[in-house]
Design a protein around this motif. Sequence first.
Motif, PDB file in Angstrom:
ATOM      1  N   HIS A   1      17.334  37.140 -17.639  1.00  0.00           N
ATOM      2  CA  HIS A   1      16.498  36.758 -16.339  1.00  0.00           C
ATOM      3  C   HIS A   1      15.643  35.605 -16.363  1.00  0.00           C
ATOM      4  CE1 HIS A   1      16.665  41.337 -15.558  1.00  0.00           C
ATOM      5  NE2 HIS A   1      17.681  40.816 -15.508  1.00  0.00           N
ATOM      6  N   GLY A   2      15.972  34.821 -17.370  1.00  0.00           N
ATOM      7  CA  GLY A   2      15.297  33.329 -17.418  1.00  0.00           C
ATOM      8  C   GLY A   2      14.150  33.266 -18.512  1.00  0.00           C
ATOM      9  N   ILE A   3      13.207  32.241 -18.190  1.00  0.00           N
ATOM     10  CA  ILE A   3      12.010  32.129 -18.848  1.00  0.00           C
ATOM     11  C   ILE A   3      10.986  32.425 -17.926  1.00  0.00           C
ATOM     12  CG2 ILE A   3      10.365  30.565 -20.201  1.00  0.00           C
ATOM     13  CD1 ILE A   3      12.925  29.044 -21.276  1.00  0.00           C
ATOM     14  N   SER A   4      10.175  33.443 -18.373  1.00  0.00           N
ATOM     15  CA  SER A   4       9.333  34.002 -17.121  1.00  0.00           C
ATOM     16  C   SER A   4       7.784  34.124 -17.786  1.00  0.00           C
ATOM     17  CB  SER A   4       9.599  35.691 -16.804  1.00  0.00           C
ATOM     18  OG  SER A   4      10.826  35.563 -16.317  1.00  0.00           O
ATOM     19  N   ILE A   5       7.067  33.664 -16.665  1.00  0.00           N
ATOM     20  CA  ILE A   5       5.673  34.052 -16.983  1.00  0.00           C
ATOM     21  C   ILE A   5       5.084  35.089 -16.238  1.00  0.00           C
ATOM     22  CG2 ILE A   5       3.269  32.930 -16.605  1.00  0.00           C
ATOM     23  CD1 ILE A   5       4.966  30.955 -18.100  1.00  0.00           C
TER      24      ILE A   5
ATOM     25  N   ALA B   1      13.558  29.273 -14.313  1.00  0.00           N
ATOM     26  CA  ALA B   1      11.886  28.963 -14.405  1.00  0.00           C
ATOM     27  C   ALA B   1      11.181  30.033 -13.205  1.00  0.00           C
ATOM     28  CB  ALA B   1      11.585  27.651 -14.081  1.00  0.00           C
ATOM     29  N   ARG B   2      10.726  30.968 -13.819  1.00  0.00           N
ATOM     30  CA  ARG B   2       9.978  32.187 -13.066  1.00  0.00           C
ATOM     31  C   ARG B   2       8.691  32.528 -13.308  1.00  0.00           C
ATOM     32  NH1 ARG B   2      12.396  38.166 -12.238  1.00  0.00           N
ATOM     33  NH2 ARG B   2      12.303  38.299 -14.441  1.00  0.00           N
ATOM     34  N   ILE B   3       7.804  32.709 -12.279  1.00  0.00           N
ATOM     35  CA  ILE B   3       6.437  33.237 -12.305  1.00  0.00           C
ATOM     36  C   ILE B   3       6.381  34.641 -11.558  1.00  0.00           C
ATOM     37  CG2 ILE B   3       4.121  32.978 -12.203  1.00  0.00           C
ATOM     38  CD1 ILE B   3       4.370  29.857 -12.423  1.00  0.00           C
TER      39      ILE B   3
ATOM     40  N   ARG C   1      21.035  32.198 -10.727  1.00  0.00           N
ATOM     41  CA  ARG C   1      21.123  32.797  -9.264  1.00  0.00           C
ATOM     42  C   ARG C   1      19.894  32.350  -8.470  1.00  0.00           C
ATOM     43  NH1 ARG C   1      23.995  36.108  -6.517  1.00  0.00           N
ATOM     44  NH2 ARG C   1      25.136  36.561  -8.428  1.00  0.00           N
ATOM     45  N   ASN C   2      18.747  32.369  -8.854  1.00  0.00           N
ATOM     46  CA  ASN C   2      17.767  31.809  -8.677  1.00  0.00           C
ATOM     47  C   ASN C   2      16.941  30.883  -9.498  1.00  0.00           C
ATOM     48  OD1 ASN C   2      17.688  33.424  -6.014  1.00  0.00           O
ATOM     49  ND2 ASN C   2      17.521  35.024  -7.417  1.00  0.00           N
ATOM     50  N   THR C   3      17.116  29.583  -9.476  1.00  0.00           N
ATOM     51  CA  THR C   3      16.544  28.716 -10.541  1.00  0.00           C
ATOM     52  C   THR C   3      14.976  28.475 -10.596  1.00  0.00           C
ATOM     53  OG1 THR C   3      18.658  27.377 -10.315  1.00  0.00           O
ATOM     54  CG2 THR C   3      17.242  26.448 -11.543  1.00  0.00           C
ATOM     55  N   ILE C   4      14.465  28.336  -9.493  1.00  0.00           N
ATOM     56  CA  ILE C   4      13.004  28.289  -9.407  1.00  0.00           C
ATOM     57  C   ILE C   4      12.317  29.459  -8.663  1.00  0.00           C
ATOM     58  CG2 ILE C   4      11.129  26.839  -8.722  1.00  0.00           C
ATOM     59  CD1 ILE C   4      12.715  24.375  -9.372  1.00  0.00           C
TER      60      ILE C   4
END
Length: 406
Positions: free
Chosen positions: A251-255, A284-286, A310-313
């Motif tokens: 699921h990406g790198i998440s804050i 890149a996810r927050i 799928r959702n990059t930012i």
Amino acid sequence: MIIGNMFKFSLFALITSLIVAASSANSRIFSVLDYGAIGDGHTDDTKAFAKAWEATCGSSSSSPTMHVPWGKAFLIHPISFSGPCKSKGVNVEIDGDVIAPREPSEWRCGGDGCERWIHIESVDGISVGGHGMIDGRGDKWWQAVKQGNRNQRRPTAFEIAKSNNVTLGGGLMFKDSPRMQVVLNHLNSVNVSNIVVRAPEDSPNTDGIHVTGCTDAFIDRSIVGTGDDCISIVDGSSFITISNIICGPGHGISIGSLGKHGANGRVENIKVSDAVFIGTQNGARIKTWQGGKGYARNILFERILSHESRNTIVIDQFYCDHEQCGISDSAVQISNVTYRKVLGTSKGEAAVKLDCSKAVPCRDIVVEDIELVSSDDKKATFECNNVYGKAQGRRVVPYNPCLNLM
């Protein structure tokens, strides 16, 4: 003359042997085999590991080492390696394989389940390395979740907690945890590098590296593919630097997530650079919950390459996981976030999606030199709500029609 030379040689040999002996005494190696471990993949070696740790932690040597030798598979049940230790430079060298019980019913847990499998706590100066594999054998745990049993408490595979000056790496592989794979819990000054974390894409909640309450953490040169966030950074974490990461699946790198059930979440001074997302759900996810408090601020994502993510930012101030959620006047404040030099392909239509709260808008959001195109026939889009910031640089693709000027 000959006798004199022989005397000098003998004296040199004696001094050398004394130095070697002293060096050996100051860096003792405590092999789990010396404390009764078998390493056949079937025999319970938990007590042998506990005894080897007791000897290592209690050693007054300058750099005692607990060693798990190559070529064997050691079956262990939940175990805790606790400090403080006599030495401030304790090593754990894992060259063999460490495996968990295969059936959840076989785990020696108390009450309604296990919280952790391998737990290290209050050991300043701990260094964990080697070229072995830590296998949580989590497939049976995952099956229970997929069949609807979300209340069963599944264990984290590996956690280091409440320690200073921590090193983790050297080629270790973490595989198939029942839940989170590697947890860094309230550490000050930690360096993680050269590890591999693997779990299937459909394995639930198997975050690769989970950072909570840490300061001055460096995560570098690692490969993470899992069923949840490759790296997640949550409450109380600050001055976290992440670089040279290959993430996927996951699921990406998440804050976050931050602010669940009204909690006060605080994360700041995060830098993520030189990351590659391959087929991930997000990049890149927050993510924050409605009704929360606190802040996520001073965050930089730069030099990011996306291949069919799928959702990059993503900024999502309406995150809601398996619960019924509503809109609130309270939210975690997200501010001073920069996305710079983010390139590649997006599998989803919304390559950039910044969804912020009307009550607590996102502020000082900057996108700079972004070029994300769709990997299929659809046109990649840039979506945002209640975001104050700016787009700048030589090129911003997809076109940004929705950022409010700062």
